[in-house]
Design a protein around this motif. Structure first.
Motif, PDB file in Angstrom:
ATOM      1  N   SER A 248       0.838  -1.193   0.000  1.00  0.00           N
ATOM      2  CA  SER A 248       0.000   0.000   0.000  1.00  0.00           C
ATOM      3  C   SER A 248       0.870   1.239   0.000  1.00  0.00           C
ATOM      4  N   GLN A 249       0.510   2.207  -0.824  1.00  0.00           N
ATOM      5  CA  GLN A 249       1.281   3.444  -0.886  1.00  0.00           C
ATOM      6  C   GLN A 249       0.601   4.592  -0.154  1.00  0.00           C
ATOM      7  N   HIS A 250      -0.730   4.669  -0.254  1.00  0.00           N
ATOM      8  CA  HIS A 250      -1.449   5.807   0.328  1.00  0.00           C
ATOM      9  C   HIS A 250      -2.478   5.398   1.367  1.00  0.00           C
ATOM     10  N   GLY A 251      -2.561   4.088   1.680  1.00  0.00           N
ATOM     11  CA  GLY A 251      -3.368   3.652   2.805  1.00  0.00           C
ATOM     12  C   GLY A 251      -4.648   2.907   2.490  1.00  0.00           C
ATOM     13  N   ILE A 252      -5.196   3.028   1.272  1.00  0.00           N
ATOM     14  CA  ILE A 252      -6.493   2.393   1.036  1.00  0.00           C
ATOM     15  C   ILE A 252      -6.369   0.887   0.826  1.00  0.00           C
ATOM     16  N   THR A 253      -5.273   0.426   0.217  1.00  0.00           N
ATOM     17  CA  THR A 253      -5.071  -1.024   0.093  1.00  0.00           C
ATOM     18  C   THR A 253      -4.831  -1.626   1.475  1.00  0.00           C
ATOM     19  N   LYS A 254      -4.143  -0.893   2.322  1.00  0.00           N
ATOM     20  CA  LYS A 254      -3.951  -1.332   3.710  1.00  0.00           C
ATOM     21  C   LYS A 254      -5.291  -1.421   4.434  1.00  0.00           C
TER      22      LYS A 254
ATOM     23  N   GLY B 209      -2.845  -8.523  -1.911  1.00  0.00           N
ATOM     24  CA  GLY B 209      -3.373  -7.233  -2.338  1.00  0.00           C
ATOM     25  C   GLY B 209      -2.329  -6.245  -2.796  1.00  0.00           C
ATOM     26  N   SER B 210      -2.686  -5.475  -3.808  1.00  0.00           N
ATOM     27  CA  SER B 210      -1.802  -4.448  -4.362  1.00  0.00           C
ATOM     28  C   SER B 210      -2.636  -3.356  -4.999  1.00  0.00           C
TER      29      SER B 210
ATOM     30  N   MET C 178      -0.468  -5.362 -10.976  1.00  0.00           N
ATOM     31  CA  MET C 178      -0.005  -5.167  -9.604  1.00  0.00           C
ATOM     32  C   MET C 178       1.237  -4.271  -9.572  1.00  0.00           C
ATOM     33  N   ALA C 179       1.491  -3.682  -8.426  1.00  0.00           N
ATOM     34  CA  ALA C 179       2.660  -2.831  -8.240  1.00  0.00           C
ATOM     35  C   ALA C 179       3.945  -3.647  -8.351  1.00  0.00           C
ATOM     36  N   ALA C 180       5.014  -2.998  -8.795  1.00  0.00           N
ATOM     37  CA  ALA C 180       6.304  -3.670  -8.991  1.00  0.00           C
ATOM     38  C   ALA C 180       6.810  -4.320  -7.713  1.00  0.00           C
ATOM     39  N   ALA C 181       6.543  -3.704  -6.555  1.00  0.00           N
ATOM     40  CA  ALA C 181       7.030  -4.260  -5.286  1.00  0.00           C
ATOM     41  C   ALA C 181       6.438  -5.643  -5.026  1.00  0.00           C
ATOM     42  N   MET C 182       5.145  -5.801  -5.309  1.00  0.00           N
ATOM     43  CA  MET C 182       4.518  -7.108  -5.095  1.00  0.00           C
ATOM     44  C   MET C 182       5.009  -8.111  -6.131  1.00  0.00           C
TER      45      MET C 182
ATOM     46  N   LEU D 210      -6.707  -7.608 -10.614  1.00  0.00           N
ATOM     47  CA  LEU D 210      -7.095  -8.789  -9.839  1.00  0.00           C
ATOM     48  C   LEU D 210      -6.824 -10.071 -10.626  1.00  0.00           C
ATOM     49  N   LEU D 211      -7.183 -10.074 -11.895  1.00  0.00           N
ATOM     50  CA  LEU D 211      -6.947 -11.266 -12.719  1.00  0.00           C
ATOM     51  C   LEU D 211      -5.457 -11.541 -12.876  1.00  0.00           C
ATOM     52  N   SER D 212      -4.660 -10.491 -13.077  1.00  0.00           N
ATOM     53  CA  SER D 212      -3.214 -10.704 -13.247  1.00  0.00           C
ATOM     54  C   SER D 212      -2.564 -11.184 -11.950  1.00  0.00           C
ATOM     55  N   MET D 213      -3.101 -10.768 -10.805  1.00  0.00           N
ATOM     56  CA  MET D 213      -2.559 -11.229  -9.524  1.00  0.00           C
ATOM     57  C   MET D 213      -2.875 -12.696  -9.271  1.00  0.00           C
ATOM     58  N   MET D 214      -3.932 -13.194  -9.913  1.00  0.00           N
ATOM     59  CA  MET D 214      -4.277 -14.611  -9.760  1.00  0.00           C
ATOM     60  C   MET D 214      -3.285 -15.522 -10.481  1.00  0.00           C
ATOM     61  N   LEU D 215      -2.646 -15.027 -11.531  1.00  0.00           N
ATOM     62  CA  LEU D 215      -1.798 -15.885 -12.367  1.00  0.00           C
ATOM     63  C   LEU D 215      -0.687 -16.576 -11.595  1.00  0.00           C
TER      64      LEU D 215
END
Length: 199
Positions: A12-18, A76-77, A84-88, A126-131
């Motif tokens: 999370s960068q700005h808090g909403i994903t957190k 989550g990202s 998804m974010a590069a960090a994840m 979401l779909l790309s994170m499932m891969l």
């Protein structure tokens, strides 16, 4: 009844994903699971971790051992150009050794995201994170349309996983976003508990 350990792993960068992660954690705890909340460090433009090994505040950084020990995973990202974010992605790219061992096969897993615009690529993220989770052999859990929030939300929330809209920089969830995230956490934990009790 066997206790299940649910790993809620987010960036999370700005808090909403957190905020989504914390609501998912709340739902999983309501279902009777133990929850482990973890994050990943930021990466530099050269895709290398750029933070200390222990964060100054918030959730600890995830380890491979956290993945091995969990019975279910919520990943989550925030959405970055529909992905998804590069960090994840950087962290997931380090999990080949777990893939070789089959360490995550048949564990329930689901995904969640946020974006700053309504059509900002939430579903493709979401779909790309499932891969990578499918490559690990995990069993994907989504949000069924039996969840009332999916029918009434004007913000985030998809059948592919919880999501949130950070319009105008908001970092709190709407009532529908929060209820969907809690319901998802509960459902994921229930699948983990059922899997534990059937093994």
């Amino acid at each position: 009844m066997n206790k299940a350990n649910v790993l809620v792993l987010y960036y999370s960068q700005h808090g909403i994903t957190k905020a989504l992660a914390e609501s998912i954690m709340l739902g999983a705890e309501k279902a009777g699971a133990d929850v482990c909340l973890r994050t990943v460090p930021r990466v530099s433009a050269t895709i290398e971790a750029v933070e200390d090994s222990v964060p100054e505040s918030g959730a600890p950084y995830v380890t491979h051992e956290d993945l091995i020990q969990c019975h279910a995973l919520a990943l989550g990202s925030p959405t970055h150009f529909g992905n998804m974010a590069a960090a994840m992605k950087h962290f997931l790219d380090t999990t080949s050794s777990l893939w070789l061992k089959g360490a995550l096969i048949d564990k329930p897993a689901g995904v969640f995201t946020s974006s700053s615009s309504l059509h900002g690529g939430q579903e493709s993220t979401l779909l790309s994170m499932m891969l990578p989770l499918l490559h690990h052999g995990m069993a994907i859990i989504g949000v069924p349309y039996a969840e009332p929030g999916l029918h009434q939300t004007s913000d985030g929330g998809t059948p592919y996983g919880p999501s949130a809209l950070s319009r105008d920089g908001k970092s709190t969830l709407s009532n529908d976003e929060k209820s969907i995230a809690i319901a998802f956490g509960k459902r994921l934990a229930q699948h983990a508990i059922k899997s534990r009790n059937n093994s």
